[in-house]
Design an enzyme around this catalytic site. Structure first.
Site, short mmCIF file in Angstrom:
data_model
loop_
_atom_site.label_atom_id
_atom_site.label_comp_id
_atom_site.label_asym_id
_atom_site.label_seq_id
_atom_site.Cartn_x
_atom_site.Cartn_y
_atom_site.Cartn_z
N ALA A 68 0.81 -1.21 0.00
CA ALA A 68 0.00 0.00 0.00
C ALA A 68 0.85 1.26 0.00
O ALA A 68 0.43 2.29 -0.55
CB ALA A 68 -0.93 0.01 1.21
N SER A 182 -3.72 -3.42 0.60
CA SER A 182 -2.58 -4.22 1.06
C SER A 182 -3.06 -5.63 1.38
O SER A 182 -4.09 -5.80 2.04
CB SER A 182 -1.96 -3.58 2.31
N HIS A 184 -1.59 -8.03 3.27
CA HIS A 184 -1.34 -8.62 4.59
C HIS A 184 -2.28 -8.11 5.67
O HIS A 184 -2.25 -8.58 6.81
CB HIS A 184 0.13 -8.44 5.01
N THR A 220 8.71 -6.75 -12.18
CA THR A 220 8.24 -8.13 -12.33
C THR A 220 7.36 -8.52 -11.16
O THR A 220 7.75 -8.37 -10.00
CB THR A 220 9.44 -9.09 -12.42
N CYS A 303 4.15 1.24 12.00
CA CYS A 303 5.06 1.99 11.15
C CYS A 303 5.80 3.08 11.91
O CYS A 303 6.83 3.57 11.46
CB CYS A 303 4.29 2.62 9.99
#
Length: 359
Positions: A68, A182, A184, A220, A303
């Protein structure tokens, strides 16, 4: 260990792990290659894309990202012009908006934006983008995203919704132009997220290279991570009602168990019930965590952990430094049992009271 930190991350769903394993053990093709193994990998990515899209509005496209944070940076910086956001947003939004020379708007003591103030600020600042979180990661407050989007559109601005904490848990409102996700946070793997982009919206690229992901994200993709994200989203689609009922039940249990000495931070009604941010007067949170090392809970956003600063979200809703430092966040969800939550909260409450007696 009793895990009560669902806002930081969620346990990986067994179904997500099962979807990932073939791409970790025996299948290794690049999904952007034209040969048969590459096409098989690409097919897995596209199935995952459809699974994630099932929880989102129609009329847009999904670009997988590394998470995210990348999606938010791309959305904010990919729009020509400054952005406007709220003081309680995630650091990824606040820092990205600051990088564009944008504006941060205050919120009320309940954590909610005042729509009249928002309308006046947008009229004055004329931002190109307005960004607001659907479910706040620290206090669980749900912003009126549809109303915010309507006000943004009246002024010709785009609307970015950080739906990381709400995706798969609460409905995604109509009217958004960009939505950051996100994996997770919905029992998928770490390292993969997505940006949903409304069809008519064009973004400048954040990452330059092969442009593998429309509308211009280079890099990728990992079929394993995408498959895990897709499986987690599909499971959330199937379990949305059961998960909601379970979380509401756990929230009622938690509030009844802790009692009136604990004060809920943020709006008591406009919120996601699986996030309880609570304060206990004079609580030493660091000591509490040290005393209860077999219970995983937090003092705020993962965070910002270790920064030593009181939560910017709690400060933004008017708490003093002392009150902000006396607050903890309890997060629970699909795999939390009644017994585990009740036992953990009984120990948290007893340890907090013991601190008061010792003082």
């Amino acid at each position: 260990m009793t895990y009560l930190d669902y806002q930081a991350t969620t346990p990986l769903a067994p179904e997500a792990l099962a979807a990932m394993l073939p791409w970790l053990e025996s299948q290794h093709a690049n999904p952007h290659s034209a040969h048969a193994p590459g096409r098989a990998a690409r097919a897995t990515v596209e199935v995952a894309r459809d699974q994630v899209a099932a929880l989102l509005p129609p009329g847009g496209r999904i670009a997988f990202t590394s998470g995210a944070t990348e999606a938010i940076n791309w959305a904010v910086k990919g729009v020509a012009g400054p952005a406007l956001t709220l003081a309680t947003e995630h650091a990824a939004v606040l820092d990205s908006v600051a990088a564009t020379g944008g504006t941060v708007l205050r919120v009320g003591s309940d954590g909610l934006v005042d729509l009249d103030s928002l309308r006046a600020e947008i009229a004055d600042r004329r931002p190109a983008l307005v960004a607001a979180m659907l479910v706040n990661n620290e206090i669980g407050v749900i912003q009126p995203v549809a109303d915010i989007a309507a006000i943004a559109h009246e002024a010709g601005a785009l609307m970015l919704c950080d739906a990381v904490q709400g995706f798969g848990r609460v409905p995604i409102p109509e009217g958004c132009d960009l939505i950051a996700l996100s994996a997770h946070k919905i029992h998928g793997p770490k390292g993969v997220g997505a940006l949903w982009v409304r069809d008519e919206v064009n973004l400048a690229p954040l990452l330059h290279g092969g442009g593998q992901e429309a509308p211009g994200r280079s890099g990728t993709l990992s079929p394993a991570l995408c498959a895990g994200f897709g499986a987690a989203a599909s499971l959330a689609t199937d379990r949305v009602d059961a998960d909601r009922a379970h979380v509401e039940h756990l929230s009622a249990l938690a509030l009844a168990r802790l009692g009136p000495d604990w004060t809920l931070n943020g709006s008591p009604s406009h919120r996601y019930p699986g996030n309880l941010n609570l304060r206990f007067p004079g609580l030493d949170v660091a000591r509490l965590m040290s005393d209860l090392r077999d219970i995983a809970f937090s003092a705020g956003s993962a965070c910002a952990s270790g920064s030593g600063r009181p939560s910017h979200v709690l400060k933004a809703i008017g708490l003093s430094d002392a009150d902000a430092r006396s607050s903890i966040r309890i997060g629970f969800g699909r795999y939390t049992s009644d017994t585990d939550l009740a036992d953990a909260l009984a120990r948290i409450d007893a340890a907090a009271r013991a601190q008061r007696i010792a003082a």
